[in-house]
Design a protein around this motif. Structure first.
Motif, PDB file in Angstrom:
ATOM      1  N   ARG A   1      -3.883   8.383  -5.550  1.00 40.39           N
ATOM      2  CA  ARG A   1      -4.823   7.268  -5.463  1.00 40.39           C
ATOM      3  C   ARG A   1      -5.262   6.992  -4.027  1.00 40.39           C
ATOM      4  O   ARG A   1      -5.866   5.962  -3.727  1.00 40.39           O
ATOM      5  N   GLY A   2      -4.940   7.919  -3.123  1.00 44.47           N
ATOM      6  CA  GLY A   2      -5.421   7.811  -1.749  1.00 44.47           C
ATOM      7  C   GLY A   2      -4.539   7.047  -0.814  1.00 44.47           C
ATOM      8  O   GLY A   2      -4.959   6.709   0.308  1.00 44.47           O
ATOM      9  N   GLY A   3      -3.284   6.752  -1.219  1.00 44.94           N
ATOM     10  CA  GLY A   3      -2.366   6.041  -0.338  1.00 44.94           C
ATOM     11  C   GLY A   3      -1.981   6.866   0.876  1.00 44.94           C
ATOM     12  O   GLY A   3      -1.988   8.108   0.843  1.00 44.94           O
ATOM     13  N   ARG A   4      -1.640   6.188   1.952  1.00 42.63           N
ATOM     14  CA  ARG A   4      -1.212   6.848   3.191  1.00 42.63           C
ATOM     15  C   ARG A   4       0.060   6.157   3.690  1.00 42.63           C
ATOM     16  O   ARG A   4       0.166   4.926   3.654  1.00 42.63           O
ATOM     17  N   ALA A   5       1.006   6.948   4.170  1.00 43.99           N
ATOM     18  CA  ALA A   5       2.261   6.400   4.697  1.00 43.99           C
ATOM     19  C   ALA A   5       2.548   6.998   6.061  1.00 43.99           C
ATOM     20  O   ALA A   5       2.606   8.229   6.202  1.00 43.99           O
ATOM     21  N   LEU A   6       2.738   6.134   7.038  1.00 45.75           N
ATOM     22  CA  LEU A   6       3.132   6.545   8.381  1.00 45.75           C
ATOM     23  C   LEU A   6       4.572   6.071   8.580  1.00 45.75           C
ATOM     24  O   LEU A   6       4.852   4.875   8.510  1.00 45.75           O
ATOM     25  N   VAL A   7       5.466   7.020   8.801  1.00 41.21           N
ATOM     26  CA  VAL A   7       6.888   6.732   8.963  1.00 41.21           C
ATOM     27  C   VAL A   7       7.285   7.066  10.390  1.00 41.21           C
ATOM     28  O   VAL A   7       6.899   8.108  10.924  1.00 41.21           O
ATOM     29  N   TRP A   8       8.052   6.173  11.019  1.00 42.75           N
ATOM     30  CA  TRP A   8       8.553   6.481  12.356  1.00 42.75           C
ATOM     31  C   TRP A   8      10.018   6.072  12.452  1.00 42.75           C
ATOM     32  O   TRP A   8      10.483   5.193  11.737  1.00 42.75           O
ATOM     33  N   HIS A   9      10.741   6.741  13.340  1.00 41.91           N
ATOM     34  CA  HIS A   9      12.168   6.451  13.466  1.00 41.91           C
ATOM     35  C   HIS A   9      12.615   6.770  14.888  1.00 41.91           C
ATOM     36  O   HIS A   9      12.298   7.832  15.432  1.00 41.91           O
TER      37      HIS A   9
END
Length: 492
Positions: free
Chosen positions: A362-370
């Motif tokens: 559905r076009g979701g975007r996830a930016l993960v940082w650690h």
């Protein structure tokens, strides 16, 4: 702009099992715009639970978007987190996820039994309740739904965001997830591993010894990854320190002994079964020992001081005994507690399902940082999750909607000796709304006076920033992307 009479209409807003507790028109001040501030309570009959939701709505400066904020530790969230997004023009929301305050005593009911509704509210129900309520409030107030919805959180908040993407992929267009506690049942038991090691060997290690060992490890591997001597290991996944060389290292509390070094080795190795097989990740090279491996002199004796979250988790969630004594831990009981934690709580608290296909579709975007110097949540667990998503959906498809950034020298959700990541949320918005996938972020180091002392690029994993050998190593322009070390997950 709100529709005419919007605030008064919110008082009579009708949502299933939801009560509007208050609607307050706040005039704002020199730093915060005028806003309408709504508090709601959501219940799940016949459980008798109460999920509090806060929604703050800019009266004249709305940018057409919703931004939800997550919590930390056992705190589901707080309205205090809404000032920043409100100032930036966002309609914004937070929830207590079913219990007030930051403690874990919600795990047990008045009879000392597990309160599964409260646990589910904290695990995932409360955030979805918040999302549904917030979107309804936004639509009623402005006469239109938000054009884009974002979730922004770190630690527990990072877990909440990825949990939403997994369970309710239509809730958010973009998720910013920092230091996510997605492997909660494994991580929370795993955190007490170092204390068990010291207990078993009857060899608590003082803070001074831990600090000396950390400094020596960083000194020996400072150039790895970035090629710069800056007190930070640029690619900790590439480092396998020779801990045996630390025996005899002088410290204010005497030289490191062979038993001290064996404790360091086991802490770095991470939790293992009695047969030596892998349970969870340990402390990566360059990560401070303080926090999880604290010790203190009590009645003239050096003793362990476990992290309070671990005592709460094991005492309340696993043993249902607030008086549980951690000093009774053995390798056998640790292994049993680990397995019990995974079996009982993965379905409700873990957010480690690698199938993000519905969110991606559905076009979701996830930016993960650690932060790669996170003492509390091993960054390797986040990398492990990313690699499993990649294995499930393929590298090309994963790159279309998920990016992971590691920040060398950065602690839990910030702090530490490395330059701090900046612009993560702005990068997510640009990705969601303009299709600009983030390839790098800027990390900034400041002095005590707040002046910028250092800038450095952070590249999407597995990229690392490497000094070109020319130019000022305190300037991001003097670095280029190099291929870093990929995590090889241990056999399970």
């Amino acid at each position: 702009m709100p529709v005419p009479g919007a605030s008064s209409r919110l008082s009579t807003l009708s949502l299933p099992h939801t009560t509007v507790d208050s609607v307050v028109d706040d005039p704002g001040d020199d730093t915060t715009p005028a806003s309408c501030r709504v508090q709601l309570t959501v219940t799940h009959p016949p459980a008798g639970d109460r999920v509090t939701v806060w929604v703050h709505l800019p009266a004249e400066t709305w940018n057409g978007r919703l931004q939800a904020r997550g919590g930390g530790g056992f705190l589901g969230g707080s309205p205090d987190s809404l000032l920043e997004p409100l100032r930036n023009g966002y309609a914004c929301a937070a929830t207590d996820a079913g219990h007030p305050g930051p403690s874990a005593d919600f795990a047990l009911d008045a009879r000392g039994r597990l309160d599964w509704q409260a646990i589910r509210d904290f695990g995932h129900v409360g955030v979805h309740d918040m999302t549904v309520a917030a979107k309804a409030v936004v639509t009623a107030y402005y006469g239109q739904p938000p054009a884009f919805s974002y979730f922004h959180g770190c630690s527990t908040g990072g877990r909440q965001g990825l949990m939403a993407a997994q369970r309710h992929p239509a809730d958010y267009d973009g998720v910013l997830s920092g230091a996510p506690a997605i492997n909660f049942p494994k991580m929370q038991v795993g955190q007490i591993w170092g204390q068990l090691v010291m207990l078993e060997r009857r060899n608590p290690v003082s803070a001074a010894k831990f600090e000396a060992a950390l400094a020596a490890i960083v000194e020996a591997h400072d150039l790895v990854g970035d090629g710069v001597r800056d007190g930070v290991i640029g690619d900790p996944l590439a480092v396998d320190p020779d801990l045996g060389a630390l025996v005899g290292l002088p410290t204010p509390d005497g030289p490191l002994t062979e038993t001290d070094v064996e404790v360091l080795r086991l802490i770095g190795q991470g939790p293992r079964r009695r047969d030596g097989s892998f349970l969870w990740y340990g402390l990566a090279p360059g990560v401070p020992y303080a926090g999880l491996h604290d010790t203190a002199v009590v009645d003239g004796e050096l003793v362990g001081q476990p992290f309070v979250f671990d005592l709460w988790w094991i005492g309340l969630f696993l043993e249902q005994d607030p008086a549980w004594d951690w000093r009774t831990l053995t390798r056998e009981s640790f292994e049993a507690l680990f397995d019990r934690s995974v079996e009982m709580y993965s379905a409700v608290l873990a957010a480690d399902d690698p199938d993000l296909s519905a969110f991606a579709d559905r076009g979701g975007r996830a930016l993960v940082w650690h932060g790669a110097a996170d003492f509390g949540i091993p960054f390797q667990g986040t990398v492990d999750y990313y690699e499993r998503v990649r294995a499930r959906l393929g590298a090309e498809r994963t790159d279309e909607f998920l990016r992971l950034f590691l920040a060398p020298g950065v602690g839990h959700c910030g702090g530490g000796g490395g330059p701090q990541p900046t612009g993560q949320f702005e990068a997510l918005v640009a990705w969601v709304e303009h299709g600009t996938a983030p390839e790098e972020l800027l990390a900034v180091g400041t002095g005590a006076d707040g002046a910028v002392r250092q800038t450095r690029p952070l590249y999407a994993y597995p990229g690392v920033a490497r000094w070109t050998g020319e130019g000022d190593p305190a300037d991001a322009a003097a670095f280029t992307r190099a291929e870093g070390t990929r995590l090889v997950p241990p056999a399970r």
